[in-house]
Design a protein around this motif. Structure first.
Motif, short mmCIF file in Angstrom:
data_model
loop_
_atom_site.label_atom_id
_atom_site.label_comp_id
_atom_site.label_asym_id
_atom_site.label_seq_id
_atom_site.Cartn_x
_atom_site.Cartn_y
_atom_site.Cartn_z
N GLN A 92 0.89 -1.12 0.00
CA GLN A 92 -0.09 0.10 -0.05
C GLN A 92 0.97 1.20 -0.03
O GLN A 92 0.21 2.37 -0.19
CB GLN A 92 -0.87 -0.01 1.16
N ALA A 93 2.10 1.06 0.17
CA ALA A 93 3.09 2.25 0.25
C ALA A 93 3.16 3.07 -1.25
O ALA A 93 3.14 2.42 -2.00
CB ALA A 93 4.40 1.84 0.68
N ARG A 94 3.24 4.45 -0.96
CA ARG A 94 3.24 5.23 -2.17
C ARG A 94 4.83 5.40 -2.50
O ARG A 94 5.59 5.75 -1.82
CB ARG A 94 2.67 6.37 -2.10
N PRO A 95 5.03 4.84 -3.62
CA PRO A 95 6.41 5.24 -4.27
C PRO A 95 6.93 6.53 -4.18
O PRO A 95 6.29 7.63 -4.68
CB PRO A 95 6.39 4.63 -5.58
N VAL A 96 8.14 6.79 -3.69
CA VAL A 96 8.77 8.30 -3.64
C VAL A 96 9.88 8.03 -4.75
O VAL A 96 10.86 7.25 -4.66
CB VAL A 96 9.35 8.57 -2.17
N GLU A 97 9.88 8.75 -5.71
CA GLU A 97 11.01 8.79 -6.84
C GLU A 97 12.04 9.93 -6.32
O GLU A 97 11.66 11.24 -6.27
CB GLU A 97 10.29 9.25 -8.01
N GLY A 98 13.14 9.67 -6.50
CA GLY A 98 14.25 10.54 -6.27
C GLY A 98 14.57 11.33 -7.69
O GLY A 98 14.35 10.88 -8.46
N PRO A 99 15.22 12.54 -7.64
CA PRO A 99 15.85 13.00 -9.00
C PRO A 99 16.87 12.28 -9.69
O PRO A 99 17.54 11.46 -8.88
CB PRO A 99 16.59 14.29 -8.29
N PRO A 100 17.11 12.34 -10.78
CA PRO A 100 18.13 11.77 -11.66
C PRO A 100 19.29 11.96 -11.17
O PRO A 100 19.61 13.07 -10.86
CB PRO A 100 17.83 12.12 -13.17
N GLY A 101 20.27 10.97 -11.18
CA GLY A 101 21.57 11.17 -10.74
C GLY A 101 22.56 11.79 -11.84
O GLY A 101 22.18 11.80 -13.15
N ASP A 102 23.86 11.92 -11.70
CA ASP A 102 24.92 12.21 -12.96
C ASP A 102 24.80 11.09 -13.88
O ASP A 102 24.94 11.63 -15.32
CB ASP A 102 26.20 12.37 -12.26
N ASP A 103 24.27 9.98 -13.41
CA ASP A 103 24.29 9.03 -14.65
C ASP A 103 23.01 8.78 -15.16
O ASP A 103 22.89 7.81 -15.97
CB ASP A 103 24.99 7.53 -14.19
N GLY A 104 21.88 9.67 -15.00
CA GLY A 104 20.67 9.58 -15.36
C GLY A 104 19.78 8.68 -14.53
O GLY A 104 18.54 8.47 -15.01
N GLN A 105 20.42 7.73 -13.71
CA GLN A 105 19.73 6.76 -12.87
C GLN A 105 18.70 7.41 -11.79
O GLN A 105 19.20 8.65 -11.37
CB GLN A 105 20.62 5.80 -12.28
N ARG A 106 17.69 7.03 -11.47
CA ARG A 106 16.91 7.49 -10.52
C ARG A 106 16.54 6.45 -9.42
O ARG A 106 16.52 5.30 -9.79
CB ARG A 106 15.52 8.21 -10.88
N SER A 107 16.24 6.77 -8.23
CA SER A 107 15.83 6.04 -7.24
C SER A 107 14.43 5.99 -7.00
O SER A 107 13.65 6.87 -7.12
CB SER A 107 16.58 5.96 -5.95
N VAL A 108 13.56 4.87 -6.51
CA VAL A 108 12.33 4.74 -6.33
C VAL A 108 12.17 3.79 -5.04
O VAL A 108 12.61 2.74 -4.89
CB VAL A 108 11.52 3.94 -7.58
N TRP A 109 11.47 4.55 -3.90
CA TRP A 109 11.60 4.22 -2.68
C TRP A 109 10.27 3.80 -2.31
O TRP A 109 9.11 4.73 -2.33
CB TRP A 109 12.27 5.06 -1.68
N HIS A 110 9.89 2.53 -1.73
CA HIS A 110 8.57 2.02 -1.02
C HIS A 110 8.98 1.80 0.34
O HIS A 110 9.95 0.66 0.67
CB HIS A 110 8.13 0.93 -1.92
N LEU A 111 8.35 2.49 1.21
CA LEU A 111 8.58 2.27 2.60
C LEU A 111 7.48 1.93 3.52
O LEU A 111 6.44 2.53 3.40
CB LEU A 111 9.29 3.51 3.26
N SER A 112 7.57 0.60 4.21
CA SER A 112 6.46 0.41 5.10
C SER A 112 6.98 0.51 6.67
O SER A 112 8.01 0.24 7.04
CB SER A 112 6.36 -1.00 5.22
N PRO A 113 6.17 1.35 7.32
CA PRO A 113 6.48 1.60 8.63
C PRO A 113 6.62 0.31 9.53
O PRO A 113 7.26 0.43 10.49
CB PRO A 113 5.61 2.44 9.30
N GLN A 114 6.16 -0.58 9.10
CA GLN A 114 6.09 -1.92 9.93
C GLN A 114 7.33 -2.69 9.50
O GLN A 114 7.54 -3.75 10.01
CB GLN A 114 4.87 -2.75 9.32
N GLY A 115 8.31 -2.39 8.72
CA GLY A 115 9.49 -3.08 8.76
C GLY A 115 9.88 -3.64 7.53
O GLY A 115 10.84 -4.46 7.22
N ALA A 116 9.09 -3.22 6.21
CA ALA A 116 9.21 -3.66 4.82
C ALA A 116 9.80 -2.62 4.21
O ALA A 116 9.17 -1.32 4.28
CB ALA A 116 8.23 -4.43 4.33
N GLU A 117 10.80 -2.76 3.08
CA GLU A 117 11.26 -1.53 2.45
C GLU A 117 11.70 -2.15 1.08
O GLU A 117 12.28 -3.33 0.98
CB GLU A 117 12.40 -1.06 3.09
#
Length: 207
Positions: free
Chosen positions: A18-43
């Protein structure tokens, strides 16, 4: 289920779904991160290249960790919490060799996901293929074969796109075909044997 760890895992995974993904800005190589975080201990932390292909994913389920890297495959590890309650730092301790039980627990935890989040679908598919590899190898004492990277469509791409499974030899997946091949081989040997006997009998008759 009465096992507290199982209940915790179920709650953590459901919160991750149910977590809403959080996208990070592109890095120098063009890659970006996408983070799903659960406060119950899953990531779930995903790294995606400019073309939308997942290059790396890190899945944390309570105190266990799975890392998938394109061209390398899957690794496992354990999580250790360090520091005070409000300033906890997660330290990953990689396993010297892949631990099948960690991989199987992660695969089972995610197998019920039926949502349309592309990144969760990707790690779900990766773990399912790795689990299949474990089963086919009879416990997988050797490392799991790397799973090919699958493209994660952009928002403009088809929403139903799924990672492509690597090709598996047909004889590995179809035991019926293996049995048929063995039967046909045995039949050929019997026919050749009969032919040899008839040939010897004819030769003796001519003599």
């Amino acid at each position: 289920m009465s096992d507290p760890s199982s209940e915790r895992l179920k709650a953590a995974v459901q919160a991750l779904f149910q977590a809403r993904p959080v996208e990070g800005p592109p890095g120098d190589d063009g890659q970006r991160s996408v983070w799903h975080l659960s406060p119950q201990g899953a990531e779930l932390l995903s790294f995606v290249d400019p073309e939308g292909r997942v290059q790396r994913q890190e899945l944390t389920l309570l105190d266990e960790h799975c890392i998938w890297t394109s061209g390398v495959g899957l690794r496992t590890g354990r999580i250790e919490q360090e520091g005070a309650m409000r300033a906890e730092t997660k330290v990953v301790h990689p396993d010297a060799q892949l631990v099948p039980t960690r991989l199987l627990r992660a695969a089972l935890a995610l197998e019920g996901y039926q949502g349309n989040d592309r990144y969760i679908q990707h790690i779900q598919r990766v773990l399912a293929l790795a689990r299949q590899g474990l089963v086919l190898s009879g416990g997988a004492r050797s490392p799991v074969e790397p799973v090919a990277a699958a493209a994660v469509p952009s928002r403009a791409s088809a929403p139903g796109a799924m990672p492509t499974a690597p090709s598996v030899p047909p004889e590995t997946l179809d035991p019926v075909m293996l049995q048929r091949q063995k039967t046909e081989g045995l039949t050929m040997l019997i026919v050749l044997g009969l032919g040899l006997v008839v040939g010897v009998a004819l030769l003796l008759w001519l003599i």
